[in-house]
Design an enzyme around this catalytic site. Sequence first.
Site, short mmCIF file in Angstrom:
data_model
loop_
_atom_site.label_atom_id
_atom_site.label_comp_id
_atom_site.label_asym_id
_atom_site.label_seq_id
_atom_site.Cartn_x
_atom_site.Cartn_y
_atom_site.Cartn_z
N LYS A 21 -9.95 5.39 5.77
CA LYS A 21 -10.69 4.12 5.76
C LYS A 21 -10.49 3.32 7.04
CE LYS A 21 -9.30 1.18 2.59
NZ LYS A 21 -8.77 -0.03 3.26
N ARG A 97 -10.73 -6.01 -5.32
CA ARG A 97 -9.89 -5.02 -5.99
C ARG A 97 -9.90 -5.17 -7.50
NH1 ARG A 97 -4.52 -3.74 -2.38
NH2 ARG A 97 -5.63 -3.27 -0.48
N ARG A 132 3.18 11.53 7.63
CA ARG A 132 2.98 10.45 8.62
C ARG A 132 4.31 9.99 9.21
NH1 ARG A 132 -1.52 6.44 6.07
NH2 ARG A 132 0.23 5.76 4.81
N ARG A 161 7.74 5.55 7.04
CA ARG A 161 7.68 4.35 6.21
C ARG A 161 8.35 4.64 4.87
NH1 ARG A 161 1.79 1.58 5.83
NH2 ARG A 161 2.34 1.70 3.63
N ARG A 172 0.52 4.57 -5.70
CA ARG A 172 -0.51 3.79 -4.99
C ARG A 172 -1.91 4.35 -5.24
NH1 ARG A 172 2.12 4.44 0.60
NH2 ARG A 172 0.25 3.50 1.50
#
Length: 219
Positions: A21, A97, A132, A161, A172
Amino acid sequence: MSEEKSSPKHIIIAGAPASGKGTQCEFIKEKYGVVHFSTGDALRAAVKAGTDMGKAAKVFMDKGELVPDEVIIGLVKEKLSSDECKEKGWLLDGFPRTKAQADALKEAGIIADAFVLLDVPDEVLVERVIGRRTDPETGKIYHVKFNPPPSEEVANRLTQRSDDTEEAIKVRIAAFKRNCDAILGCYTDILTKLDGNRDKKEVFADVCKAIDAGAAKKE
């Protein structure tokens, strides 16, 4: 370029974490000249600027709690009513959301031309996220498989992270799906669901078709 910018575009984009996105938002901004509005960025900016909305949001953010709908909605309405957004159009990223947020937009007369949903299989999202890594010196993001660092020196300083774990990303993704299911019914007439598990340029070509078709319908 001028053709796309002749009438301001009003776009909503949604996609799970690691759906691509962010990349598509950059492409959309560049092509259509719209104001990119991410609720996360806007909250941080409002807190930093010390606005009324920022102060209200900070109370919740400091406790690690979700910022309530009415604060977020106030922030969005404030931004979208700005002269810049009226002139250039807007791209809502990660908003609405909840159904309450979608209803509030409608009540405020804030209507999108197109709602683009990037669809990527869960297992692909998980693979993208757990690989990542971030370079703390440059802020650049790499991926151990798809976009490895250019040198061993860079590789040795990369960090991950804390929420880029398989467990966290699955939580998530589940939260994103619940949110999506709650709001998609509000946008059936302008919704385009796209396969996000392709080359980013291919995805963007379809994103443009959805935006242009939605804008043409409005005119």
